[in-house]
Design an enzyme around this catalytic site. Structure first.
Site, short mmCIF file in Angstrom:
data_model
loop_
_atom_site.label_atom_id
_atom_site.label_comp_id
_atom_site.label_asym_id
_atom_site.label_seq_id
_atom_site.Cartn_x
_atom_site.Cartn_y
_atom_site.Cartn_z
CD GLU A 113 10.07 6.70 -14.56
OE1 GLU A 113 9.54 5.57 -14.62
OE2 GLU A 113 9.98 7.45 -13.57
CG ASP A 157 9.25 11.57 -7.18
OD1 ASP A 157 8.31 11.00 -6.61
OD2 ASP A 157 9.09 12.54 -7.95
CB SER A 158 10.01 5.23 -5.29
OG SER A 158 9.47 5.40 -3.99
CB THR A 159 5.75 3.93 -8.21
OG1 THR A 159 6.61 2.77 -8.22
CG2 THR A 159 5.89 4.66 -9.53
CG ASP A 160 2.11 3.90 -3.73
OD1 ASP A 160 2.50 4.99 -4.16
OD2 ASP A 160 1.13 3.77 -2.99
CD GLN A 182 4.84 2.18 -14.20
OE1 GLN A 182 4.70 2.05 -12.98
NE2 GLN A 182 5.80 2.94 -14.71
#
Length: 296
Positions: A121, A170-173, A46
């Site tokens: 992560e 606690d994820s990203t979109d 990303q």
């Protein structure tokens, strides 16, 4: 595609870069003035951008989606972390999947009962950038109780059975990076299996206004796996709609009936958003949310 750093170098006097984030549907969004580009890089997964806004402080974004700002990150991180942490009778071992900025880890480590907190992560460059530029949230990285693992969280959690007291997602979109891997029923089942019998679970589950599809999908899949599944809400000023959803789940602990407000009152660490009244109130859902979830 040019980086923000490259674009910044082309600015004329009194010109500024502006950051635009488009919400689902690309008809509504958020824009922020960039005083200074702090970091702009591309990992294998990303794009990572960190910049400074005059009102919000340091802003952290992944693939053009705002993850944190210095001014309001406490709202999100406290609600994601402390709801499950205060509901477990004695949380000693915690797994956080995602959350490479470190904010959720920081909140988990405020609990003295914690003996080990693993932060898994997927993107090592996020950890590096957070350690260097996101001092407010990454302050727990060097705590002796913390362990940072660079791995795909959906694969990593499958290594464990009956291991953790608390698991926090606690994820990203789901549309950014590899966030979608953390919204599958198979992943939620692996989290269930990795929890002890009195274990508890929480996940960010998007906003219930613009991202209603992902919100409903996450709730439906989590509720298929966990016998107790409850949505709760909180304010998050720089996230779509300003209303953010989280989902609590467990094998037996009820987030209202089994909640002890006295534990929160006696807590001796600073909390800026979460308290015993907010805990209870956050589980009161508006009618439109109840209707979407089939609760009325």
């Amino acid at each position: 595609m040019r980086t923000l750093k490259e674009l910044e170098r082309e600015l004329q006097p009194r010109q500024h870069l502006w950051y635009f984030e488009y919400y689902t549907g690309n008809n509504v969004g958020l824009f922020m003035k960039m005083n200074r580009v702090i970091y702009s890089g591309q990992s294998d997964i990303q794009r990572i951008d960190i910049f400074e806004n005059p009102d919000l402080g340091v802003v952290f974004a992944l693939d053009g989606i705002t993850m944190t700002t210095e001014k309001d990150e406490f709202m999100y991180h406290e609600m994601l972390a402390h709801v499950p942490m205060f509901l477990h009778p004695n949380p000693k071992k915690v797994l956080i999947i995602g959350g490479g900025d470190g904010g959720t880890l920081r909140e988990v480590l405020k609990h003295d009962s914690v003996e080990k907190a693993i932060l898994c992560e997927v993107d090592g460059l996020v950890i590096e950038a957070a350690r260097k530029y996101l001092k407010q949230t990454s302050c727990g990285f060097d705590d002796p109780r913390a362990e940072i693992v660079i791995a795909n969280g959906a694969e990593y959690v499958r290594k464990f059975k009956n291991e953790f007291d608390v698991i926090i997602i606690d994820s990203t979109d789901p549309t950014a990076g590899q966030g979608g891997h953390l919204f599958t029923e198979e992943f939620y089942q692996a989290c269930y299996d990795a929890l002890k019998e009195d274990g508890v679970f929480s996940a960010e589950t998007e906003d219930p206004f613009y991202d209603i599809g992902w919100f409903k999908l996450a709730y439906r899949r989590i509720s298929k796996v966990f016998p107790i599944t409850r949505v709760y809400l909180g304010f998050m000023t720089t996230y779509p709609s300003g209303m953010w959803s989280y989902t609590f789940a467990s094998k037996g602990i009820d987030p209202i009936k089994d909640f002890d407000p006295e534990k929160v009152r006696k807590f001796n660490k600073e909390l800026k958003y979460y308290n015993e009244e907010v805990h209870v109130a956050s589980f009161a859902l508006p009618n439109f949310v109840k209707k979407e979830l089939g609760l009325m």
